[in-house]
Write a protein that holds these residues in place. Sequence first.
Motif, PDB file in Angstrom:
ATOM      1  N   VAL A  27       0.844  -1.196   0.000  1.00 11.51           N
ATOM      2  CA  VAL A  27       0.000   0.000   0.000  1.00 11.51           C
ATOM      3  C   VAL A  27       0.880   1.248   0.000  1.00 11.51           C
ATOM      4  O   VAL A  27       0.669   2.173  -0.785  1.00 11.51           O
ATOM      5  N   LEU A  28       1.878   1.259   0.845  1.00 11.28           N
ATOM      6  CA  LEU A  28       2.789   2.396   0.927  1.00 11.28           C
ATOM      7  C   LEU A  28       3.535   2.597  -0.393  1.00 11.28           C
ATOM      8  O   LEU A  28       3.701   3.732  -0.852  1.00 11.28           O
ATOM      9  N   ASP A  29       3.956   1.510  -1.025  1.00 12.05           N
ATOM     10  CA  ASP A  29       4.613   1.615  -2.332  1.00 12.05           C
ATOM     11  C   ASP A  29       3.669   2.211  -3.373  1.00 12.05           C
ATOM     12  O   ASP A  29       4.082   3.018  -4.203  1.00 12.05           O
ATOM     13  N   ILE A  30       2.407   1.826  -3.330  1.00 11.82           N
ATOM     14  CA  ILE A  30       1.428   2.309  -4.313  1.00 11.82           C
ATOM     15  C   ILE A  30       1.146   3.787  -4.125  1.00 11.82           C
ATOM     16  O   ILE A  30       1.137   4.543  -5.096  1.00 11.82           O
ATOM     17  N   ILE A  31       0.921   4.202  -2.887  1.00  6.95           N
ATOM     18  CA  ILE A  31       0.592   5.618  -2.688  1.00  6.95           C
ATOM     19  C   ILE A  31       1.835   6.495  -2.736  1.00  6.95           C
ATOM     20  O   ILE A  31       1.726   7.701  -2.940  1.00  6.95           O
ATOM     21  N   GLY A  32       2.997   5.884  -2.561  1.00  7.48           N
ATOM     22  CA  GLY A  32       4.272   6.549  -2.792  1.00  7.48           C
ATOM     23  C   GLY A  32       4.466   7.926  -2.180  1.00  7.48           C
ATOM     24  O   GLY A  32       4.974   8.817  -2.837  1.00  7.48           O
ATOM     25  N   GLY A  33       4.058   8.108  -0.965  1.00 13.49           N
ATOM     26  CA  GLY A  33       4.226   9.411  -0.333  1.00 13.49           C
ATOM     27  C   GLY A  33       3.269  10.466  -0.853  1.00 13.49           C
ATOM     28  O   GLY A  33       3.468  11.658  -0.630  1.00 13.49           O
ATOM     29  N   ASN A  34       2.231  10.035  -1.543  1.00 11.71           N
ATOM     30  CA  ASN A  34       1.224  10.957  -2.070  1.00 11.71           C
ATOM     31  C   ASN A  34       0.622  11.735  -0.897  1.00 11.71           C
ATOM     32  O   ASN A  34       0.071  11.139   0.023  1.00 11.71           O
ATOM     33  N   PRO A  35       0.709  13.064  -0.918  1.00 12.90           N
ATOM     34  CA  PRO A  35       0.200  13.839   0.212  1.00 12.90           C
ATOM     35  C   PRO A  35      -1.322  13.786   0.357  1.00 12.90           C
ATOM     36  O   PRO A  35      -1.853  14.242   1.368  1.00 12.90           O
ATOM     37  N   ARG A  36      -2.002  13.188  -0.597  1.00 15.80           N
ATOM     38  CA  ARG A  36      -3.467  13.054  -0.519  1.00 15.80           C
ATOM     39  C   ARG A  36      -3.884  11.799   0.243  1.00 15.80           C
ATOM     40  O   ARG A  36      -5.069  11.503   0.340  1.00 15.80           O
ATOM     41  N   TYR A  46      -5.447  -3.462  -4.896  1.00 16.21           N
ATOM     42  CA  TYR A  46      -4.224  -2.741  -5.252  1.00 16.21           C
ATOM     43  C   TYR A  46      -4.399  -1.964  -6.557  1.00 16.21           C
ATOM     44  O   TYR A  46      -3.895  -0.845  -6.683  1.00 16.21           O
ATOM     45  N   GLU A  47      -5.095  -2.537  -7.512  1.00 16.67           N
ATOM     46  CA  GLU A  47      -5.349  -1.855  -8.789  1.00 16.67           C
ATOM     47  C   GLU A  47      -6.156  -0.579  -8.565  1.00 16.67           C
ATOM     48  O   GLU A  47      -5.823   0.481  -9.103  1.00 16.67           O
ATOM     49  N   LYS A  48      -7.216  -0.668  -7.777  1.00 25.44           N
ATOM     50  CA  LYS A  48      -8.061   0.504  -7.522  1.00 25.44           C
ATOM     51  C   LYS A  48      -7.320   1.547  -6.689  1.00 25.44           C
ATOM     52  O   LYS A  48      -7.472   2.747  -6.916  1.00 25.44           O
ATOM     53  N   LEU A  49      -6.507   1.099  -5.740  1.00 22.95           N
ATOM     54  CA  LEU A  49      -5.719   2.033  -4.945  1.00 22.95           C
ATOM     55  C   LEU A  49      -4.723   2.782  -5.836  1.00 22.95           C
ATOM     56  O   LEU A  49      -4.539   3.990  -5.685  1.00 22.95           O
ATOM     57  N   ALA A  50      -4.104   2.087  -6.768  1.00 21.92           N
ATOM     58  CA  ALA A  50      -3.161   2.735  -7.683  1.00 21.92           C
ATOM     59  C   ALA A  50      -3.873   3.787  -8.530  1.00 21.92           C
ATOM     60  O   ALA A  50      -3.352   4.894  -8.723  1.00 21.92           O
ATOM     61  N   ALA A  63      -6.096  11.205  -7.457  1.00 13.15           N
ATOM     62  CA  ALA A  63      -6.668  11.669  -6.194  1.00 13.15           C
ATOM     63  C   ALA A  63      -7.296  13.055  -6.301  1.00 13.15           C
ATOM     64  O   ALA A  63      -8.408  13.278  -5.817  1.00 13.15           O
ATOM     65  N   ASP A  64      -6.600  13.977  -6.938  1.00 18.47           N
ATOM     66  CA  ASP A  64      -7.126  15.342  -7.034  1.00 18.47           C
ATOM     67  C   ASP A  64      -8.476  15.373  -7.738  1.00 18.47           C
ATOM     68  O   ASP A  64      -9.423  15.977  -7.246  1.00 18.47           O
ATOM     69  N   PHE A  66      -9.422   3.742   2.569  1.00 17.37           N
ATOM     70  CA  PHE A  66      -9.630   3.228   1.222  1.00 17.37           C
ATOM     71  C   PHE A  66     -10.113   1.797   1.383  1.00 17.37           C
ATOM     72  O   PHE A  66      -9.355   0.926   1.803  1.00 17.37           O
ATOM     73  N   ILE A  67     -11.394   1.576   1.080  1.00 16.24           N
ATOM     74  CA  ILE A  67     -12.039   0.303   1.371  1.00 16.24           C
ATOM     75  C   ILE A  67     -12.681  -0.247   0.112  1.00 16.24           C
ATOM     76  O   ILE A  67     -13.455   0.438  -0.560  1.00 16.24           O
ATOM     77  N   LEU A  68     -12.377  -1.497  -0.207  1.00  7.79           N
ATOM     78  CA  LEU A  68     -13.009  -2.199  -1.311  1.00  7.79           C
ATOM     79  C   LEU A  68     -14.107  -3.077  -0.727  1.00  7.79           C
ATOM     80  O   LEU A  68     -13.879  -3.790   0.256  1.00  7.79           O
ATOM     81  N   VAL A  69     -15.296  -3.009  -1.318  1.00 11.55           N
ATOM     82  CA  VAL A  69     -16.416  -3.847  -0.880  1.00 11.55           C
ATOM     83  C   VAL A  69     -16.806  -4.724  -2.079  1.00 11.55           C
ATOM     84  O   VAL A  69     -17.648  -4.335  -2.891  1.00 11.55           O
TER      85      VAL A  69
END
Length: 143
Positions: A17-26, A55-59, A65-66, A103-106
């Motif tokens: 998860v951390l790798d995917i969001i990569g320090g994204n401030p959002r 992971y696909e949806k998080l990416a 994000a904006d 961030f939740i997938l249902v």
Amino acid sequence: MLKYLLGEYMDIDMERVLDIIGGNPRFTDPSADETGYYIFANGNIIRAEHVSLYYEKLAYAAENADSLIAEGFQKEFFRFYGVNREKAVSPESMCKRLIFDSFILVPEIRTIECCVSNPYFMSGHFIEYVWNHDWILQSVWIN
């Protein structure tokens, strides 16, 4: 890391998860609080395909994000009693400074559900967004 939820085990790798969001401030840092990143089992079995989809949806969310936040943001949210308007400054400023707290997938109902907030001007409150798997906004509300 394995998490236990409603009788189902789910495997969400917080390092991934951390790798995917990569320090994204959002996005909030999952290493500081991983409770907002998960697949909602609702008593069903979480399959490997759900984890991959997560992971696909998080990416996608990290890359967009904006626009995802702006799409559902309503200027009326600025007037919500839980928003410190002096700190939020304006509806535009508020929108630009919102952060994904969850961030939740249902999988059962094919939705992605997220809460966005900013503790600086919305302490204890959030805006919930619900999209379907095609990123069509289903609902948005503030609490």
